[in-house]
Design a protein around this motif. Structure first.
Motif, PDB file in Angstrom:
ATOM      1  N   GLY A 359      32.017  44.319  43.302  1.00 41.73           N
ATOM      2  CA  GLY A 359      32.628  44.140  44.404  1.00 41.73           C
ATOM      3  C   GLY A 359      33.947  44.638  44.475  1.00 41.73           C
ATOM      4  O   GLY A 359      34.426  45.275  43.520  1.00 41.73           O
ATOM      5  N   MET A 360      34.556  44.794  45.625  1.00 45.83           N
ATOM      6  CA  MET A 360      35.980  45.187  46.021  1.00 45.83           C
ATOM      7  C   MET A 360      36.941  44.530  45.007  1.00 45.83           C
ATOM      8  O   MET A 360      37.617  45.238  44.278  1.00 45.83           O
ATOM      9  N   SER A 361      36.923  43.121  44.688  1.00 45.46           N
ATOM     10  CA  SER A 361      37.830  42.617  43.885  1.00 45.46           C
ATOM     11  C   SER A 361      37.562  42.900  42.507  1.00 45.46           C
ATOM     12  O   SER A 361      38.713  42.871  41.567  1.00 45.46           O
ATOM     13  N   ALA A 362      36.486  43.146  42.021  1.00 42.91           N
ATOM     14  CA  ALA A 362      36.003  43.352  40.667  1.00 42.91           C
ATOM     15  C   ALA A 362      36.622  44.766  40.577  1.00 42.91           C
ATOM     16  O   ALA A 362      37.126  44.787  39.107  1.00 42.91           O
ATOM     17  N   ASP A 363      36.483  45.620  41.431  1.00 44.01           N
ATOM     18  CA  ASP A 363      37.065  46.980  41.084  1.00 44.01           C
ATOM     19  C   ASP A 363      38.733  46.750  40.920  1.00 44.01           C
ATOM     20  O   ASP A 363      39.399  47.523  40.165  1.00 44.01           O
ATOM     21  N   TYR A 364      39.432  46.112  41.995  1.00 38.73           N
ATOM     22  CA  TYR A 364      40.857  45.658  41.613  1.00 38.73           C
ATOM     23  C   TYR A 364      41.199  44.964  40.230  1.00 38.73           C
ATOM     24  O   TYR A 364      42.014  45.329  39.671  1.00 38.73           O
ATOM     25  N   MET A 365      40.339  43.967  39.849  1.00 37.66           N
ATOM     26  CA  MET A 365      40.422  43.432  38.679  1.00 37.66           C
ATOM     27  C   MET A 365      40.482  44.352  37.354  1.00 37.66           C
ATOM     28  O   MET A 365      41.299  44.597  36.480  1.00 37.66           O
ATOM     29  N   ARG A 366      39.749  45.438  37.857  1.00 36.96           N
ATOM     30  CA  ARG A 366      39.680  46.346  36.593  1.00 36.96           C
ATOM     31  C   ARG A 366      40.629  47.261  36.484  1.00 36.96           C
ATOM     32  O   ARG A 366      41.269  47.886  35.516  1.00 36.96           O
ATOM     33  N   ALA A 536      51.693  44.129  39.033  1.00 39.36           N
ATOM     34  CA  ALA A 536      50.664  44.753  38.869  1.00 39.36           C
ATOM     35  C   ALA A 536      50.060  45.315  40.313  1.00 39.36           C
ATOM     36  O   ALA A 536      49.470  46.286  40.507  1.00 39.36           O
ATOM     37  N   ILE A 537      49.892  44.363  41.250  1.00 43.34           N
ATOM     38  CA  ILE A 537      49.514  44.502  42.535  1.00 43.34           C
ATOM     39  C   ILE A 537      50.591  45.567  43.127  1.00 43.34           C
ATOM     40  O   ILE A 537      50.096  46.407  43.923  1.00 43.34           O
ATOM     41  N   GLY A 538      51.718  45.403  43.084  1.00 40.83           N
ATOM     42  CA  GLY A 538      52.751  46.132  43.407  1.00 40.83           C
ATOM     43  C   GLY A 538      52.636  47.751  43.086  1.00 40.83           C
ATOM     44  O   GLY A 538      53.013  48.553  43.825  1.00 40.83           O
TER      45      GLY A 538
END
Length: 762
Positions: A359-366, A536-538
């Protein structure tokens, strides 16, 4: 022997000379005298960070006769450091691009001594204040005062001496100061003081913004990116090694002869501002830039509209540097693995499918995993409620995608959101569209159990019968079977599931006036992990976010798709795109001429031909902007409506030509006596309207009285005597555009009825 040594010397020096030749010479214009405020650039130069990217950087000393903007635009410097007022410069045609904001929150504040008995902003009225004369740079100060009912017009402005002793010796009552400088001097002299910070009133601006020109970005884009990267590396090092950096400044950059203690105080203060609100150093958020733009706009300081996307320099590669401190790197090395809990059934956001996290969050975590160089490992759960229970019990370090609520703050901290999606209601296709949830009062509406949304809806819409379901699939199935009137969730998830199973059965019947802002929930006993994830998000750029979104929202479930037709369509589209590209190339050649003509046309379209003031069309636009700012940020504004008394008699007796001269003279008087941020325009005929941003009704009344007196005392042509009547009002929570015009019109009518040549307030 001499010849031998000469040959050896040449051979030894040649590589160094060749290396020096490879370095590109660039310069940076500082905006003030040497101090820790520019430490990151000193470090980048002294530690060789600039040389590592092939740059030979000259730091240009502060020059009080040449602003950094003028220095950069005139190519006397390659890069410069400026304030948020760079937005104003850009709107007025200056060729500049923002590269990084070193301080996420401005250090500029107002100081008063405790002895002055100035304890609140309302106490500013009638007091002496030392500020620079640059209204643009001090707009946050003015806005702070106006929001609290005090006009700068009601204060005594003094030329800034930059000497804190003037505050101590009562030569002034308030002094514009830097949080990182003057408070230390007062502490050193054992003088108690009060700080008035604009951000406490909602006016939070960027400061010390690194910028360059559009030409530099276009012709030397990689050089600009390298300069920014090396500079931010210097800043990260400076803040991570404050003692070492202070020692360097004392040795080589201490033109102000500051003490070690003063520089250390400055360093720690600026470090807080650089990482303010969990931001990554150098970060520029377009939403914040647009908010600052709104404030400048309502103050009447802007010229033309600007293109925000090209105003900020983005990484060409689509990647932004992640700058972790040594302490954070050490933490991650010891941490080894970060455990994550997710919602196991919440597509396209996230799902655990056959033991795999997708899912989307999985992509973001990677993406985050690759940035922090630390594995993020899934802790499997069977439901969202179980994931919540696990994070409470510290069985996982983070929740991948979660909304902040007061209840969850008891055990979690939250990063800034990386997904912002609107909330909608899904119903069967036979239902009417819904504009307000009050319309479904008494109906059964589903929401996923354990979601923060349930509590929000119960509080805001108590008349709706909320039914909690196990997951979105159960909710939509209940709607399709008629067991529920509707189901509420976010647009992305509902759209995904409807596309998958309910095309022709369900529809999105309305949008709820609220967004779901989803970030990472971090166990609140681990603040270091929160800081790292914030950075990291920034560091994830907009292009990467769009790629993730496109990947999951472009999924289709149709069967038997005709790919032959697809290729035909794509071929036609390709030809069209080629024609468009050719056409665009031709049009581009004429852009400069068209731009100049458009600007001239824009000016004409908003200007009254006779008086050269703004016309009614422009006034309508600016008033709506002021209303929007009031709704969004509670920014006050007032209106003044003026009508020339007995103007028909002037036209009838002296002719319309003389009447036009009177109108022009009145326009000059209104412009002369208005504030720099007031918007003065011709409302129609002999009526004029003044929009007074950030102004209370008392401030506007005072302004109208000055104008009324000035018109009465003005000498017009012999035999012509002119007076004017004024109506004044202020926008309130219950007002609309129409109602505030009606109010100010009533006030003007009352002024006329009471004898004219006066001011009436409504």
């Amino acid at each position: 022997m001499k010849s031998f040594f000469l040959v050896i010397s040449v051979l030894l020096l040649t590589p160094l000379l060749l290396q020096a030749e490879k370095l590109e010479k660039v310069s940076l214009q500082l905006q003030w005298l040497d101090q820790f405020q520019f430490a990151g650039y000193y470090i980048a130069k002294e530690k060789g960070f600039y040389e590592e990217v092939g740059l030979d950087v000259e730091l240009l000393a502060f020059n009080d006769t040449l602003s950094p903007v003028d220095a950069v635009v005139s190519q006397k410097a390659t890069y410069g450091i400026g304030r948020s007022s760079l937005i104003i410069d850009k709107s007025k045609g200056k060729d500049i691009v923002l590269m990084a904001s070193i301080f996420q929150s401005s250090p500029v504040v107002l100081l008063a001594t405790k002895e002055s008995n100035i304890t609140t902003i309302k106490d500013f009225a009638g007091k002496r204040i030392m500020m620079t004369t640059d209204a643009a740079s001090e707009v946050a100060m003015q806005a702070m005062a106006y929001r609290n009912g005090v006009s700068i017009d009601n204060m005594i402005l003094q030329k800034h001496s930059f000497d804190v002793d003037d505050l101590i010796n009562k030569k002034t009552d308030l002094m514009a100061s830097y949080l990182s400088n003057e408070p230390f001097l007062l502490q050193e002299k054992k003088v108690e003081y009060t700080i008035f910070d604009p951000k406490d009133s909602g006016f939070d601006f960027y400061s010390d913004i690194l910028f360059t020109t559009e030409n530099e970005v276009r012709d030397h884009r990689q050089r600009a990116l390298d300069f920014r990267s090396a500079s931010l590396k210097g800043w990260a090092y400076a803040f991570d090694h404050i003692d070492e950096t202070v020692a360097l400044i004392l040795e080589k950059y201490n033109t102000q002869h500051k003490s070690r203690e003063a520089l250390t105080f400055e360093a720690n203060t600026l470090k807080r501002l650089a990482y303010y609100d969990g931001a990554e150093i150098g970060q520029i958020d377009l939403r914040k830039i647009e908010k600052i733009y709104d404030f400048y706009n309502v103050m009447g300081l802007l010229g033309h509209k600007i293109d925000f996307d090209t105003f900020v320099l983005h990484e060409e590669s689509g990647k932004r540097a992640l700058l972790l401190t040594d302490e954070e790197k050490k933490y991650l090395k010891g941490k080894k693995v970060i455990s994550v809990c997710v919602d196991p059934n919440w597509m396209p956001f996230e799902e655990i499918k056959k033991g795999k996290y997708i899912g989307m969050s999985a992509d973001y975590m990677r993406i985050i995993e690759s940035k922090i160089k630390t594995p993020i490992r899934l802790v499997p759960t069977k439901s969202w409620n179980e994931s919540i229970a696990y994070v409470k019990a510290r069985k996982c370090d983070i929740l991948s995608l979660v909304m902040e609520t007061p209840e969850r703050k008891k055990y979690l901290n939250f990063t800034p959101p990386y997904l912002i999606v609107p909330l909608v209601i899904a119903t069967t296709t036979d239902k009417f569209f819904i504009t307000d949830l009050e319309e479904v009062s008494g109906e059964k509406v589903g929401v996923v159990k354990g979601y923060a949304l349930a509590q929000v809806l119960k509080t805001k819409y108590p008349s709706i019968q909320l039914v909690e379901v196990e997951n979105i699939e159960d909710g939509l199935k209940a709607v399709a079977h008629g067991e529920l009137f509707g189901f509420i969730d976010n647009l992305t998830t509902i759209g995904y599931q409807m596309q998958k199973e309910y095309i022709g059965t369900l529809k999105i019947a309305g949008r709820i006036d609220q967004n779901w802002e989803l970030g990472i929930g971090v166990r609140n006993d681990d603040p270091m992990l929160l800081e790292i994830l914030n950075k990291a998000i920034g560091s994830i750029d907009d292009k990467t976010k769009q790629t993730v979104l496109n990947q999951w929202m472009s999924i289709r479930y149709d069967r038997g798709f005709d790919y032959t037709l697809l290729w035909k369509i794509l071929g036609i589209v390709g030809v069209i795109l080629l024609l468009i590209a050719y056409r665009y190339r031709i049009i581009k050649e004429h852009n400069n001429k068209l731009l100049a003509l458009n600007r001239e046309l824009e000016t004409l379209s908003i200007t009254d031909t006779l008086t050269k003031l703004y016309n009614r069309r422009y006034l309508d636009t600016r008033m709506q902007e002021a209303i929007d700012l009031f709704r969004r940020y509670q920014t006050p504004f007032s209106l003044v409506l003026m009508d020339i008394d007995n103007f028909k008699d002037i036209n009838d007796t002296h002719g319309h030509a003389k009447g036009d001269v009177v109108l022009q003279k009145i326009a000059e008087i209104l412009s002369l006596h208005s504030r720099s941020n007031d918007i003065v325009g011709r409302w129609g005929g002999e009526e004029f309207l003044i929009i007074c941003p950030l102004s209370t009704i008392e401030n506007a009344r005072h302004l109208a009285e000055k104008m009324c007196e000035a018109i009465e005392n003005e000498k017009f042509d012999p035999g012509i005597s002119v007076t004017a009547s004024f109506g004044v009002t202020a926008f309130t929570e219950n007002d609309t555009g129409d109602s505030i015009i009606a109010k100010v019109d009533q006030a003007l009518y009352r002024a006329k009825a009471e004898g004219k040549n006066r001011v009436s307030v409504s």
